[in-house]
Design a protein around this motif. Structure first.
Motif, mmCIF file in Angstrom:
data_model
loop_
_atom_site.group_PDB
_atom_site.id
_atom_site.type_symbol
_atom_site.label_atom_id
_atom_site.label_comp_id
_atom_site.label_asym_id
_atom_site.label_seq_id
_atom_site.Cartn_x
_atom_site.Cartn_y
_atom_site.Cartn_z
ATOM 1 N N ALA A 73 3.971 51.936 25.987
ATOM 2 C CA ALA A 73 4.402 50.990 27.078
ATOM 3 C C ALA A 73 5.052 49.789 26.249
ATOM 4 O O ALA A 73 5.915 49.185 26.763
ATOM 5 N N ASP A 77 8.797 48.449 27.061
ATOM 6 C CA ASP A 77 8.865 47.027 27.384
ATOM 7 C C ASP A 77 9.796 46.281 26.498
ATOM 8 O O ASP A 77 10.841 45.558 26.922
ATOM 9 N N ARG A 80 13.584 47.412 27.356
ATOM 10 C CA ARG A 80 13.836 46.971 28.453
ATOM 11 C C ARG A 80 14.256 45.419 28.219
ATOM 12 O O ARG A 80 15.151 44.879 28.904
ATOM 13 N N ALA A 102 5.107 53.757 33.626
ATOM 14 C CA ALA A 102 6.029 53.466 34.571
ATOM 15 C C ALA A 102 5.564 52.510 35.685
ATOM 16 O O ALA A 102 6.176 51.672 35.887
ATOM 17 N N ASP A 104 5.124 49.488 37.658
ATOM 18 C CA ASP A 104 5.718 48.596 38.201
ATOM 19 C C ASP A 104 7.356 48.297 37.596
ATOM 20 O O ASP A 104 7.816 47.375 37.816
ATOM 21 N N ARG A 105 7.736 49.319 36.873
ATOM 22 C CA ARG A 105 8.960 49.185 36.029
ATOM 23 C C ARG A 105 9.890 50.287 36.884
ATOM 24 O O ARG A 105 9.988 51.307 36.568
ATOM 25 N N ASP A 107 12.582 50.725 36.716
ATOM 26 C CA ASP A 107 13.995 51.054 35.730
ATOM 27 C C ASP A 107 13.459 52.054 34.823
ATOM 28 O O ASP A 107 14.246 52.520 33.814
ATOM 29 N N VAL A 108 12.061 52.745 34.890
ATOM 30 C CA VAL A 108 11.535 53.737 34.205
ATOM 31 C C VAL A 108 11.381 54.963 34.983
ATOM 32 O O VAL A 108 10.757 55.038 36.015
#
Length: 178
Positions: A73, A77, A80, A102, A104-105, A107-108
């Motif tokens: 993770a 991050d 990103r 993934a 609360d992302r 864009d993953v």
């Protein structure tokens, strides 16, 4: 979300998931190469103690997995935050694990390589030099909680060639044939 041309906007990071032997490393490395994105094998994030347990045929516990998942993770991050794109492998067997990666992302994106026990067992038996023994495959399938529609997974059968699997992923994610 679509890009200016009306095609789906690509995710920042793709997590290629599935049980051991499903082809995650092969597919993810080919996918990263096709997209021109960075690639990391989730196995490389395991602490030595985890690798030793698996080599000895001992399934990992959730407590073993938390630091490993946190390391993946953190890599996600970093990409990103820096506006870079990447593909990473991770078994992601439980919803709680995928929530770390993934969660609360938006864009993953998860790509789930799905296959049955027999096919994947044959593939595992044929590979050499991997720390995960075939004896742990049953525990992988017992632990597996397949992703649900609310996780927005791209589910791809492992029955095809790695190149065909990558072509399907690219076409689905971009709206264009490769």
């Amino acid at each position: 979300m679509d890009d200016a041309s009306g095609n789906p906007a690509p995710p920042a990071v793709i997590v290629v998931m599935g049980v051991s032997g499903s082809g995650k490393s092969t597919v993810a490395s080919l996918l990263a190469g096709r997209l021109g994105w960075e690639f990391e094998d989730g196995d490389d994030f395991h602490p030595a103690a985890n690798v030793e347990k698996m080599q000895a045929g001992t399934p990992l516990t959730d407590e073993d997995r938390w630091p490993w998942l946190a390391a993946i993770a953190a890599w996600i991050d970093t990409l990103r935050a820096e506006g870079r794109h990447g593909v990473v492998t991770c078994s992601g067997l439980k919803r709680a694990y995928r929530d770390i990666l993934a969660g609360d992302r938006p864009d993953v994106r998860l790509v789930y390589l799905k296959g049955d026990r027999e096919l994947i067992g044959r593939r595992m038996a044929a590979r050499h030099g991997h720390f995960m023994p075939t004896s742990l495959l049953d525990s992988q399938f017992r632990t597996l909680q397949e992703p649900t529609p609310d996780e927005n997974p791209l589910v791809v059968s492992v029955g095809g060639t790695p190149q065909a699997i990558v072509a399907e992923i690219v076409e689905t994610l971009t709206g264009r044939a490769p």
